[in-house]
Motif scaffolding. Structure first.
Motif, PDB file in Angstrom:
ATOM      1  N   UNK A  59       1.175  -1.796  -0.106  1.00 10.89           N
ATOM      2  CA  UNK A  59      -0.130  -0.140  -0.327  1.00 10.89           C
ATOM      3  C   UNK A  59       1.088   1.061  -0.024  1.00 10.89           C
ATOM      4  N   UNK A  60       1.693   1.103  -0.953  1.00 10.03           N
ATOM      5  CA  UNK A  60       2.897   2.145  -0.905  1.00 10.03           C
ATOM      6  C   UNK A  60       2.886   2.712  -2.377  1.00 10.03           C
ATOM      7  N   UNK A  61       2.289   3.875  -2.579  1.00 11.13           N
ATOM      8  CA  UNK A  61       1.969   4.512  -4.422  1.00 11.13           C
ATOM      9  C   UNK A  61       3.620   4.397  -4.683  1.00 11.13           C
ATOM     10  N   UNK A  67      -1.218   2.939 -10.475  1.00  8.50           N
ATOM     11  CA  UNK A  67      -2.068   3.394  -9.015  1.00  8.50           C
ATOM     12  C   UNK A  67      -3.529   4.361  -9.258  1.00  8.50           C
ATOM     13  N   UNK A  68      -3.123   5.010 -10.194  1.00 11.35           N
ATOM     14  CA  UNK A  68      -4.645   5.515 -11.147  1.00 11.35           C
ATOM     15  C   UNK A  68      -5.931   4.709 -11.973  1.00 11.35           C
ATOM     16  N   UNK A  72      -7.229   4.241  -7.788  1.00 16.61           N
ATOM     17  CA  UNK A  72      -6.324   5.042  -7.494  1.00 16.61           C
ATOM     18  C   UNK A  72      -5.850   4.104  -6.004  1.00 16.61           C
ATOM     19  N   UNK A  73      -5.164   2.481  -6.456  1.00 16.88           N
ATOM     20  CA  UNK A  73      -5.022   1.257  -5.858  1.00 16.88           C
ATOM     21  C   UNK A  73      -6.202   0.725  -5.101  1.00 16.88           C
ATOM     22  N   UNK A  74      -6.763   1.312  -5.083  1.00 23.17           N
ATOM     23  CA  UNK A  74      -7.925   0.020  -4.309  1.00 23.17           C
ATOM     24  C   UNK A  74      -8.575  -0.692  -4.329  1.00 23.17           C
ATOM     25  N   UNK A 456       4.569   5.699 -15.653  1.00 18.97           N
ATOM     26  CA  UNK A 456       3.128   6.305 -16.799  1.00 18.97           C
ATOM     27  C   UNK A 456       3.753   5.340 -17.960  1.00 18.97           C
TER      28      UNK A 456
ATOM     29  N   UNK B  46       3.521   8.777  -1.334  1.00 22.00           N
ATOM     30  CA  UNK B  46       2.300   8.682  -0.504  1.00 22.00           C
ATOM     31  C   UNK B  46       1.636   7.370  -0.176  1.00 22.00           C
ATOM     32  N   UNK B  48      -1.537   4.090  -0.792  1.00 23.57           N
ATOM     33  CA  UNK B  48      -2.383   4.050  -1.999  1.00 23.57           C
ATOM     34  C   UNK B  48      -3.654   3.571  -0.578  1.00 23.57           C
ATOM     35  N   UNK B 128      -8.520  11.952 -13.155  1.00 19.44           N
ATOM     36  CA  UNK B 128      -7.563  11.216 -13.430  1.00 19.44           C
ATOM     37  C   UNK B 128      -6.420  11.725 -14.592  1.00 19.44           C
ATOM     38  N   UNK B 131      -4.324  15.235 -13.411  1.00 15.67           N
ATOM     39  CA  UNK B 131      -3.538  14.288 -12.613  1.00 15.67           C
ATOM     40  C   UNK B 131      -2.739  14.592 -12.593  1.00 15.67           C
ATOM     41  N   UNK B 132      -2.006  14.010 -14.467  1.00 19.39           N
ATOM     42  CA  UNK B 132      -1.368  13.425 -15.253  1.00 19.39           C
ATOM     43  C   UNK B 132      -0.638  14.419 -15.981  1.00 19.39           C
ATOM     44  N   UNK B 134       0.832  13.819 -19.098  1.00 22.38           N
ATOM     45  CA  UNK B 134       1.145  12.657 -20.014  1.00 22.38           C
ATOM     46  C   UNK B 134      -0.168  12.220 -20.666  1.00 22.38           C
TER      47      UNK B 134
END
Lengths: 467, 311
Positions: A59-61, A67-68, A72-74, A456, B46, B48, B128, B131-132, B134
């Motif tokens: 759970x570290x982004x 993750x998006x 968002x990784x959820x 990316x 951060x 998740x 989303x 936020x990117x 790219x």
């Protein structure tokens, strides 16, 4: 024969049925080919990708763009190492490589000498509420590491000895190649294909040719065949390797001649590579990442730059299976192809778009099309961006400890053109730079590994399979 | 522009200055003063989001009950219409019309719910994309234009940035236009709605005879302000969309509480200075607290409805 215990038999049948249905519904295997020429950074890329994916499981982004793509990784439940099963390919030792990177004296991985494989399993919730009733999905990501030198044998698979000899001799006529291969070419001038097929002559020619390939590699050239002459792998140099190009190689060599001996070895070499290295491995994958040290090629001079472009184009063509029939059958490979200019940490942030643009220009049509993307990536960020005074001007640079040095220095990569530079750029002598020492990282990489742009790239190449 | 060549910046250039100025800049390495020691790039990822619990037992039971109820109602009504047709054609058509009208209204409600949820998803998608840097430019542009057009129906100022978004050359540029051209106007209008809810909610709480009803009254006004702010942002949230929006508002409030809500202190002093609220807060303490909470709810809802990441 009737089962002795019908209840146990029924239970076993039911469990098998449920497991089969679960595997069919929820199990997906993605074979990711991480390809690139030697020293492009494949092994570090794989280490960073795996360490950052495993950290995401904690759970570290570490890979925000990826993750998006998964809420968002959820929707990510876990990331675990998949068992090796009964694979015949050696295991990619992630822990040993992490230990080398994170040691007291951090060091980059040694040159890859053999194939190795590793797989991770990502357990993901489905995006739709109804789909969640079928249970979480398990996406197994299989990654293969192998010596980059071997990759250049791929284009050889479509040539016979005479074709390969003609092409190799033509490329040895380039001034830089001719200068470095002078001892071999001088020796070769006294040899004819019609000479008797003598083992000692073949061995001597091979030794001189191999030495020439080593010298050319030091000049940043990459189109060097056969790959196993530079990196023979764990089995060492076998007699099958002892061949070299002949200027007068003919399509039909007479038995007993040197040309026939070399042609036989060339054919045996290709058979061996097909059987041992490529079949079922590099010829079966769904997605591909091509790593290119475009900055190193740029700094090494025009010949190295063009050589890299040629090599990358040939490899991309050799690995593609996207003809009309493959597309009609839904078997086109790869479905997603990401090109990455590596060592993006050798240029400050403002120049990274130009680095990606330069790679796009170098690739030409190979980078165009659906499912293709071009990125600038640093698998393990070894520098910090700084602004320094140089020749009385303030310039953006990067700061790190060069390999072999003890103190930090700032590196100004110079002007990074967005397209292939003109003649004035190539007038300066080549600048060969080994790179920076790895930075300090946590031994177990629990918080992942600092990178640039890895997220990316993975979002573009793998995102749709995980979404 | 003068080209530069790569190199270490402390190594002297090999050519005279005039020649260097005309030629590509060479690479260079430079000794550093003041910076030493190993490199440790800034790296603080951060956390998740936590995985959702999925369908719980109660949800599954409720979904099953809803399917059974729907099937029971559907088959029952079909049987009723068939029976009426068997009795007489007139009665049959009459019952079919009544059942059809009822079913149509229910379908319209579902359609509205679906649209509400879809509009929330569109904003999530745009968030989303923005936020990117790219993200695909064309897709970001078309999503941003669709959102701005929806907002422009309520906030006319938003319409002026449409040409700028159409001409934008990057995702960052689109985000900058949205932040400068729409977000400020929406934030101001959301704050106005929040202040109105604060005054009204505070007053009603003060009038409620029993303190135990405070929460009900504040909750009802809270729901209204959430829907008002959502409507301002171009949504028409139904029941499900409002519930989803509330969940998101809670999440936004939790993640931005430390900085963003504290930054609202200045704005809240305006609420506190409103004569009605000031008098309410002095006479009925609960009313003052309810007023502030409603105001904060409006601000957090505005953040939840915005395609731009919370500040």
């Amino acid at each position: 024969m009737l089962p002795t215990d019908p209840v146990a038999w029924l239970r076993s049948l039911l469990e098998t049925g449920i497991r089969t249905a679960d595997d069919t519904l929820n199990e997906t295997v993605i074979r990711l080919a991480v390809t690139g020429l030697s020293r492009a950074g494949k092994t570090v890329f794989i280490v960073s990708m795996l360490a950052n994916l495993l950290a995401m499981g904690r759970r570290v982004d570490t890979l925000p763009a990826l993750a998006r793509r998964i809420g968002d990784g959820a929707r990510l439940r876990s990331v675990t190492r998949a068992p090796s099963g009964s694979s015949t390919v050696p295991h990619f030792d992630l822990d040993a490589k992490l230990e080398a990177l994170a040691g007291r004296e951090p060091s980059w991985p040694d040159r890859t000498a053999d194939l190795s494989r590793i797989a991770l399993t990502l357990t993901l919730d489905r995006s739709h509420a109804l789909g969640r009733l079928a249970g979480p999905r398990r996406v197994t990501l299989e990654v293969l590491d192998y010596p980059g030198e071997w990759l250049l044998d791929l284009p050889m698979l479509g040539q016979d000895y005479a074709d390969w000899s003609r092409e190799t001799m033509a490329s040895l006529s380039h001034p830089l190649r001719a200068a470095e291969a002078a001892p071999f070419l001088t020796w070769l001038s006294g040899v004819r294909g019609s000479d008797p097929g003598d083992e000692s002559v073949a061995r001597r020619g091979y030794t001189l040719y191999r030495e020439a390939l080593h010298r050319l590699r030091e000049h940043g050239l990459r189109w060097l065949q056969p790959g196993r002459a530079l990196n023979p792998g764990p089995r060492g140099e076998a007699p099958v390797l002892f061949f070299f190009p002949l200027p007068d190689a003919s399509d039909r060599a007479l038995p007993g001649t040197l040309a026939a001996l070399l042609a036989d070895r060339h054919a045996a070499y290709l058979d061996d590579m097909r059987r041992e290295a490529f079949r079922g491995r590099l010829d079966r994958f769904d997605r591909q990442i091509v790593l290119v040290d475009v900055l190193g090629a740029l700094h090494a001079g025009e010949a190295a730059f063009d050589d890299t472009a040629r090599a990358i184009g040939a490899i991309a063509r050799a690995l593609r299976r996207d003809g009309l029939l493959a597309r009609l059958l839904g078997q086109a490979q790869p479905t997603h192809l990401g090109f990455a200019a590596t060592k993006a940490d050798h240029v400050p942030a403002t120049m990274r778009p130009a680095l990606a643009s330069l790679l796009r220009d170098l690739l030409g049509d190979a980078a165009k099309g659906e499912g293709r993307s071009v990125h600038a990536v640093a698998s393990l960020r070894a520098t910090e961006d700084v602004r320094v005074m140089r020749d009385g001007r303030s310039v953006e640079a990067v700061s790190g400890i060069p390999l072999g040095a003890e103190k930090r220095r700032s590196f100004d990569p110079g002007h990074v053109p967005a397209t292939r530079p003109g003649a004035s750029y190539w007038a300066a002598p080549p600048f060969l730079f080994e790179g920076f020492r790895p930075p300090l990282i946590d031994l177990h990489a629990r918080n992942g590994i600092p990178h640039i742009g890895l997220d990316t790239l993975l979002a573009d190449v793998l995102g749709d399979a995980l979404a | 522009m003068t080209d530069r060549r790569p190199g270490f910046t402390d190594e002297p250039a090999a050519r005279p200055v005039a020649e260097r100025e005309a030629a590509p800049r060479l690479p260079g390495l430079l000794e550093e003063e003041g910076r030493g020691g190993p490199v440790a790039p800034a790296w603080a990822p951060a956390e998740l989001s936590v995985p959702g619990a999925g369908w719980g037992t109660l949800s599954l039971a409720a979904a099953g009950a809803a399917v059974l109820l729907g099937a029971w109602a559907g088959f029952g009504l079909a049987g009723l219409v068939a029976a009426q047709f068997a009795a007489s054609a007139v009665l049959g058509w009459l019952s079919l019309g009544v059942v059809g009208a009822g079913a149509g209204l229910v379908a319209a409600a579902f359609w509205r719910e679906w649209r509400g949820l879809a509009s929330l998803k569109r904003v999530d998608r745009l968030r989303a994309l923005l936020a990117d840097p790219a993200s695909p430019l064309d897709q970001t542009r078309s999503e941003a234009l669709a959102w701005v057009r929806g907002v422009a129906a309520r906030v006319s100022e938003a319409g002026r940035i449409i040409p700028a978004i159409e001409a934008a050359g990057s995702v960052s540029e689109i985000a900058a236009h949205l932040a400068g051209g729409v977000s400020l106007a929406l934030a101001a209008e959301s704050a106005r709605l929040g202040r109105r809810a604060a005054v009204e909610g505070g007053a009603v709480v003060a009038l409620v005879p029993s303190p135990s009803l405070d929460a009900v009254v504040a909750g009802w006004r809270g729901l209204r302000v959430v829907r008002e702010v959502a409507a301002l942002h171009g949504f028409r949230p139904g029941l499900a969309a409002t519930a989803k929006l509330l969940r998101r508002t809670v999440s936004i409030a939790a993640t931005t509480a430390g900085a963003d809500l504290l930054a609202q202190t200045t704005a809240e002093s305006l609420v506190g200075a409103t004569p009605v609220v000031r008098q309410l807060a002095a006479s009925v303490p609960g009313a003052g607290i309810a007023a502030f909470r409603l105001y904060r709810l409006a601000i957090a809802t505005a953040a939840a409805c915005s395609p731009l990441p919370p500040r």
